[in-house]
Scaffold this motif. Structure first.
Motif, PDB file in Angstrom:
ATOM      1  N   SER A  60       0.414  -1.043   0.324  1.00  0.00           N
ATOM      2  CA  SER A  60      -0.283   0.027  -0.491  1.00  0.00           C
ATOM      3  C   SER A  60       1.037   1.259  -0.030  1.00  0.00           C
ATOM      4  O   SER A  60       1.680   1.189   0.904  1.00  0.00           O
ATOM      5  N   LYS A  61       0.802   1.956  -0.427  1.00  0.00           N
ATOM      6  CA  LYS A  61       1.348   3.194  -0.889  1.00  0.00           C
ATOM      7  C   LYS A  61       0.887   4.786   0.171  1.00  0.00           C
ATOM      8  O   LYS A  61       0.943   5.407   0.169  1.00  0.00           O
ATOM      9  N   ASP A  62      -0.297   3.401   0.558  1.00  0.00           N
ATOM     10  CA  ASP A  62      -0.764   4.573   1.941  1.00  0.00           C
ATOM     11  C   ASP A  62      -1.016   4.412   3.287  1.00  0.00           C
ATOM     12  O   ASP A  62      -0.292   5.806   3.885  1.00  0.00           O
ATOM     13  N   ASN A  63      -0.380   3.419   3.728  1.00  0.00           N
ATOM     14  CA  ASN A  63       0.707   3.329   4.767  1.00  0.00           C
ATOM     15  C   ASN A  63       1.289   2.141   4.996  1.00  0.00           C
ATOM     16  O   ASN A  63       1.541   1.098   6.035  1.00  0.00           O
ATOM     17  N   GLY A  64       1.934   1.232   3.862  1.00  0.00           N
ATOM     18  CA  GLY A  64       2.585   0.141   3.836  1.00  0.00           C
ATOM     19  C   GLY A  64       2.114  -1.029   4.248  1.00  0.00           C
ATOM     20  O   GLY A  64       2.708  -1.861   4.244  1.00  0.00           O
ATOM     21  N   PHE A  65       1.182  -1.166   4.581  1.00  0.00           N
ATOM     22  CA  PHE A  65       0.161  -2.555   4.843  1.00  0.00           C
ATOM     23  C   PHE A  65       1.200  -4.110   3.207  1.00  0.00           C
ATOM     24  O   PHE A  65       0.668  -2.566   2.164  1.00  0.00           O
ATOM     25  N   GLN A  66       1.361  -4.615   4.022  1.00  0.00           N
ATOM     26  CA  GLN A  66       1.300  -6.011   2.449  1.00  0.00           C
ATOM     27  C   GLN A  66       0.690  -7.224   2.547  1.00  0.00           C
ATOM     28  O   GLN A  66       1.080  -7.964   4.067  1.00  0.00           O
ATOM     29  N   MET A  67       1.446  -7.541   1.479  1.00  0.00           N
ATOM     30  CA  MET A  67       0.970  -9.039   1.969  1.00  0.00           C
ATOM     31  C   MET A  67       0.663  -9.811   0.134  1.00  0.00           C
ATOM     32  O   MET A  67       0.855  -8.584  -0.740  1.00  0.00           O
ATOM     33  N   PRO A  80     -11.449   3.930  -8.883  1.00  0.00           N
ATOM     34  CA  PRO A  80     -10.197   4.026  -7.867  1.00  0.00           C
ATOM     35  C   PRO A  80      -9.959   5.934  -8.095  1.00  0.00           C
ATOM     36  O   PRO A  80     -10.497   6.658  -8.719  1.00  0.00           O
ATOM     37  N   GLU A  81      -9.213   6.602  -7.173  1.00  0.00           N
ATOM     38  CA  GLU A  81      -9.371   7.689  -6.861  1.00  0.00           C
ATOM     39  C   GLU A  81      -8.699   8.190  -8.394  1.00  0.00           C
ATOM     40  O   GLU A  81      -7.084   7.092  -9.592  1.00  0.00           O
ATOM     41  N   TRP A  82      -7.886   9.808  -8.224  1.00  0.00           N
ATOM     42  CA  TRP A  82      -7.726  10.230  -9.766  1.00  0.00           C
ATOM     43  C   TRP A  82      -5.697  10.187  -9.823  1.00  0.00           C
ATOM     44  O   TRP A  82      -5.559  10.268 -10.964  1.00  0.00           O
ATOM     45  N   THR A  83      -5.125   9.832  -8.721  1.00  0.00           N
ATOM     46  CA  THR A  83      -4.410   9.933  -8.400  1.00  0.00           C
ATOM     47  C   THR A  83      -3.972   8.268  -7.156  1.00  0.00           C
ATOM     48  O   THR A  83      -4.654   8.974  -6.360  1.00  0.00           O
ATOM     49  N   ASP A  84      -2.876   8.070  -7.849  1.00  0.00           N
ATOM     50  CA  ASP A  84      -2.145   7.109  -6.427  1.00  0.00           C
ATOM     51  C   ASP A  84      -1.483   7.777  -5.429  1.00  0.00           C
ATOM     52  O   ASP A  84      -1.117   6.449  -4.954  1.00  0.00           O
ATOM     53  N   LYS A  85      -1.251   9.005  -5.837  1.00  0.00           N
ATOM     54  CA  LYS A  85      -0.189   8.765  -4.387  1.00  0.00           C
ATOM     55  C   LYS A  85      -0.057   8.977  -2.934  1.00  0.00           C
ATOM     56  O   LYS A  85       0.518   8.533  -2.553  1.00  0.00           O
ATOM     57  N   SER A  86      -1.438   9.038  -3.081  1.00  0.00           N
ATOM     58  CA  SER A  86      -1.655   8.414  -1.197  1.00  0.00           C
ATOM     59  C   SER A  86      -2.461   6.860  -1.377  1.00  0.00           C
ATOM     60  O   SER A  86      -3.310   6.767  -0.150  1.00  0.00           O
ATOM     61  N   GLY A  87      -2.642   6.349  -2.057  1.00  0.00           N
ATOM     62  CA  GLY A  87      -2.804   5.149  -2.343  1.00  0.00           C
ATOM     63  C   GLY A  87      -4.003   4.761  -3.746  1.00  0.00           C
ATOM     64  O   GLY A  87      -4.209   5.579  -4.730  1.00  0.00           O
ATOM     65  N   LEU A  88      -4.846   3.652  -3.677  1.00  0.00           N
ATOM     66  CA  LEU A  88      -5.676   3.146  -4.648  1.00  0.00           C
ATOM     67  C   LEU A  88      -6.968   3.584  -4.289  1.00  0.00           C
ATOM     68  O   LEU A  88      -7.523   4.229  -5.510  1.00  0.00           O
ATOM     69  N   PHE A  89      -7.330   4.026  -3.244  1.00  0.00           N
ATOM     70  CA  PHE A  89      -9.081   4.064  -2.787  1.00  0.00           C
ATOM     71  C   PHE A  89      -9.674   3.165  -3.436  1.00  0.00           C
ATOM     72  O   PHE A  89     -10.651   3.918  -4.271  1.00  0.00           O
ATOM     73  N   GLU A  90      -9.312   2.186  -3.779  1.00  0.00           N
ATOM     74  CA  GLU A  90     -10.890   1.284  -5.177  1.00  0.00           C
ATOM     75  C   GLU A  90     -12.081   1.580  -4.838  1.00  0.00           C
ATOM     76  O   GLU A  90     -12.620   1.654  -5.964  1.00  0.00           O
ATOM     77  N   GLU A  91     -12.389   1.237  -4.111  1.00  0.00           N
ATOM     78  CA  GLU A  91     -14.190   1.373  -2.971  1.00  0.00           C
ATOM     79  C   GLU A  91     -15.039   0.673  -3.371  1.00  0.00           C
ATOM     80  O   GLU A  91     -15.985   0.131  -2.314  1.00  0.00           O
ATOM     81  N   ASP A  92     -15.243  -0.088  -4.675  1.00  0.00           N
ATOM     82  CA  ASP A  92     -16.711  -0.175  -5.070  1.00  0.00           C
ATOM     83  C   ASP A  92     -16.379  -1.211  -6.264  1.00  0.00           C
ATOM     84  O   ASP A  92     -15.713  -0.516  -6.931  1.00  0.00           O
ATOM     85  N   GLY A  93     -16.969  -2.447  -6.977  1.00  0.00           N
ATOM     86  CA  GLY A  93     -17.556  -3.471  -7.527  1.00  0.00           C
ATOM     87  C   GLY A  93     -17.946  -4.514  -7.723  1.00  0.00           C
ATOM     88  O   GLY A  93     -17.912  -4.722  -6.938  1.00  0.00           O
ATOM     89  N   ILE A  94     -17.847  -5.240  -8.834  1.00  0.00           N
ATOM     90  CA  ILE A  94     -18.535  -6.703  -8.926  1.00  0.00           C
ATOM     91  C   ILE A  94     -16.969  -7.126  -9.524  1.00  0.00           C
ATOM     92  O   ILE A  94     -16.298  -6.830 -10.975  1.00  0.00           O
ATOM     93  N   ASN A  95     -16.681  -8.357  -9.373  1.00  0.00           N
ATOM     94  CA  ASN A  95     -15.741  -9.125  -9.852  1.00  0.00           C
ATOM     95  C   ASN A  95     -16.375  -9.986 -11.367  1.00  0.00           C
ATOM     96  O   ASN A  95     -18.389 -10.314 -11.560  1.00  0.00           O
ATOM     97  N   GLU A  96     -15.902 -10.481 -12.037  1.00  0.00           N
ATOM     98  CA  GLU A  96     -16.760 -12.225 -12.885  1.00  0.00           C
ATOM     99  C   GLU A  96     -17.437 -12.837 -12.316  1.00  0.00           C
ATOM    100  O   GLU A  96     -17.864 -13.128 -13.873  1.00  0.00           O
ATOM    101  N   LEU A  97     -17.651 -13.344 -11.031  1.00  0.00           N
ATOM    102  CA  LEU A  97     -18.200 -14.189 -10.706  1.00  0.00           C
ATOM    103  C   LEU A  97     -19.533 -13.871 -10.252  1.00  0.00           C
ATOM    104  O   LEU A  97     -20.315 -14.569  -9.404  1.00  0.00           O
ATOM    105  N   GLY A  98     -20.115 -12.075 -10.191  1.00  0.00           N
ATOM    106  CA  GLY A  98     -21.199 -11.874  -9.616  1.00  0.00           C
ATOM    107  C   GLY A  98     -20.986 -11.574  -8.401  1.00  0.00           C
ATOM    108  O   GLY A  98     -22.254 -11.131  -7.786  1.00  0.00           O
ATOM    109  N   GLU A 127      -8.255   1.652   2.010  1.00  0.00           N
ATOM    110  CA  GLU A 127      -7.542   2.131   0.526  1.00  0.00           C
ATOM    111  C   GLU A 127      -6.911   0.812  -0.070  1.00  0.00           C
ATOM    112  O   GLU A 127      -7.471   0.680  -1.150  1.00  0.00           O
ATOM    113  N   SER A 128      -6.640  -0.177   0.744  1.00  0.00           N
ATOM    114  CA  SER A 128      -6.400  -1.793   0.133  1.00  0.00           C
ATOM    115  C   SER A 128      -7.533  -2.450  -0.014  1.00  0.00           C
ATOM    116  O   SER A 128      -7.144  -3.848  -0.315  1.00  0.00           O
ATOM    117  N   MET A 129      -8.766  -2.280   1.057  1.00  0.00           N
ATOM    118  CA  MET A 129      -8.946  -3.225   0.988  1.00  0.00           C
ATOM    119  C   MET A 129     -10.155  -4.328  -0.090  1.00  0.00           C
ATOM    120  O   MET A 129     -10.256  -5.495  -0.423  1.00  0.00           O
TER     121      MET A 129
END
Length: 475
Positions: A60-67, A80-98, A127-129
């Motif tokens: 993570s660019k936000d707090n260094g969390f890693q896995m 996602p945010e318009w910039t990833d300087k403080s992380g992605l913050f992708e927030e919401d979505g649906i994957n290919e399995l619905g 930011e990472s979840m």
């Protein structure tokens, strides 16, 4: 121009979750307003399915969390945010399995539990979840399990609520301290609304169909004497806060949700409003969107009024909303068609929820651009500009603005119904392109309509200058 790239650590959001038997068409529905900054562009993207030769390392660019991440990453949508300087913050979505996910609903834990199990500075955060969970799960329940395992092992840097759904189940997950968490399945015939508080109440530790939790949470609470009501286990009472700020900032939004969706009119400042309720009717995706776009209409608490109570409570839809989403899984259509990512850029009450099929392979160019400062080509900025022009002249433009929104929504639903039917006749190898083009057409219709609306607002605003003067016609 120097730009500030630091986003608040916590987003102050509002969420809604609806079970499949509580909806008019059997859909599961989850939705949330992402509230953080009044001027902070969001993008909408599709991450394609990928298979790597070895596990990927997430940092993570936000707090260094890693896995480490699995080798197979499912396709998924994200904002996602318009910039990833403080992380992605992708927030919401649906994957290919619905499988749908929205992260996060920020909340607060009390000092007692944090004193015994502090938040972990480099643990997983908002930011990472979505990025490390959604592309790797096959069900809503599996999403709860994966996030729970991550928090148990790595800890979390924040107190958060997370929404999951698939075509059968809707789950709400809450972290209550650095490592301890619970999750509850929303009953099929019920809904829940959440507003920046820990919301889950009584936990039934013997009901694995409807509850999941950290394996040692009972031991943790018991050994530290945290439970003020030991005859039961109320997660909200044990881990949450009950403060005056909650009564002004959070609980009124829950009160409004129950008033709107179930007809129950209780005390807006009550600390004991229920988490889960049955609606007084079958709910639609329109109800979810209307809730997220609401601001205590038809009450003295509406900030658009001029009364003494109009600014008493924090509204659901407000200027700091970056985007609002409703993730709908419709059961009677093929998955690529039935799963819809409804997305309203900017302030929900001033924007349009545009439907995007899960089966798309790309998003419109206007949804992938937009930075600071203003960019007229960006979808985010187009919807924000319309709201800015409306803000100063609600009395003059409000009714016409709402009429235009209604007209666009009717047209979008007509188009969606048409594309739904046509999709059933499209060969499988051509379906993704068809759904992409169809979604793009709906997005274009909405954006073009808003550009027309903006032109009208600008033209009609020219006579509102404070430098105006009423001239005597005899002069």
């Amino acid at each position: 121009m120097e730009l500030n790239y630091n986003k608040n650590n916590l987003s102050a959001c509002t969420s809604i979750l609806i079970g499949k038997k509580a909806t008019i068409d059997g859909s599961t529905i989850i939705g949330r307003n992402e509230d953080a900054m009044a001027s902070w562009p969001k993008h909408f993207v599709i991450h394609e399915h990928k298979e790597f030769d070895e596990n990927q390392r997430y940092i993570s660019k936000d707090n260094g969390f890693q896995m480490d991440l699995p080798k197979v990453r499912f396709k998924y949508s994200a904002t996602p945010e318009w910039t990833d300087k403080s992380g992605l913050f992708e927030e919401d979505g649906i994957n290919e399995l619905g499988i749908a996910m929205s992260a996060t609903e920020s909340a607060y834990s009390n000092q007692r539990v944090l004193g015994a199990d502090p938040l972990v500075k480099d643990g997983i955060g908002e930011e990472s979840m979505l990025t490390v969970v959604l592309p790797y799960i096959r069900s809503a329940r599996e999403g709860v399990e994966r996030l729970g395992e991550i928090i148990s092992e790595h800890g979390t840097s924040e107190t958060n609520g997370v929404l999951f759904s698939d075509k059968d189940e809707v789950w709400y997950f809450e972290s209550g301290s650095g490592h301890y968490w619970v999750a509850q399945r929303i009953p099929d015939d019920s809904y829940a609304v959440v507003a920046n508080q820990l919301a889950i109440q009584e936990i039934d530790f013997d009901d694995s169909d409807n509850f999941m939790y950290h394996s040692e949470i009972q031991k943790f609470v018991s050994e530290n004497n945290f439970n003020p009501y030991p005859e039961t286990f109320n997660f909200r009472k044990v881990f949450g806060t009950q403060e005056f700020s909650d009564e002004i900032y959070s609980t009124p939004r829950v009160w409004w949700g129950h008033k709107f969706l179930s007809g129950v009119n209780s005390n807006p400042e009550s600390e004991d409003l229920p988490f889960i309720m049955k609606p007084n009717r079958l709910l639609s995706v329109d109800d979810a969107q209307e809730y997220l776009a609401s601001h205590f209409q038809k009450t003295e608490f509406d900030p658009l009024n001029e009364g003494s109570q109009s600014k008493r409570y924090r509204p659901i839809s407000l200027a700091k909303t970056q985007e609002s989403h409703v993730l709908q899984i419709r059961p009677n259509l093929p998955l690529e068609v039935g799963a819809i990512h409804w997305l309203a850029m900017g302030v929900a009450s001033q924007s349009i929820f545009v439907p995007f099929y899960m089966g798309i392979n790309d998003t419109p160019e206007e949804y992938k651009i937009g930075e600071l400062p203003y960019d007229g080509k960006s979808a985010y900025w187009t919807y924000k500009l319309a709201g800015v022009l409306l803000d100063g002249h609600y009395k003059e433009f409000g009714k016409d603005f709402q009429a235009k929104q209604k007209d666009i929504n009717i047209t979008l639903r007509n188009m969606l119904n048409k594309y739904d039917k046509e999709s059933l006749e499209i060969p499988e190898e051509k379906l993704s392109d068809f759904l992409t083009d169809s979604s793009n057409q709906m997005a274009k219709l909405s954006l073009d309509s808003y550009k027309e609306l903006i032109a009208k607002l600008i033209t009609e605003s020219t006579d509102f200058s404070p430098l105006n003067f009423k001239t005597d016609l005899n002069l």
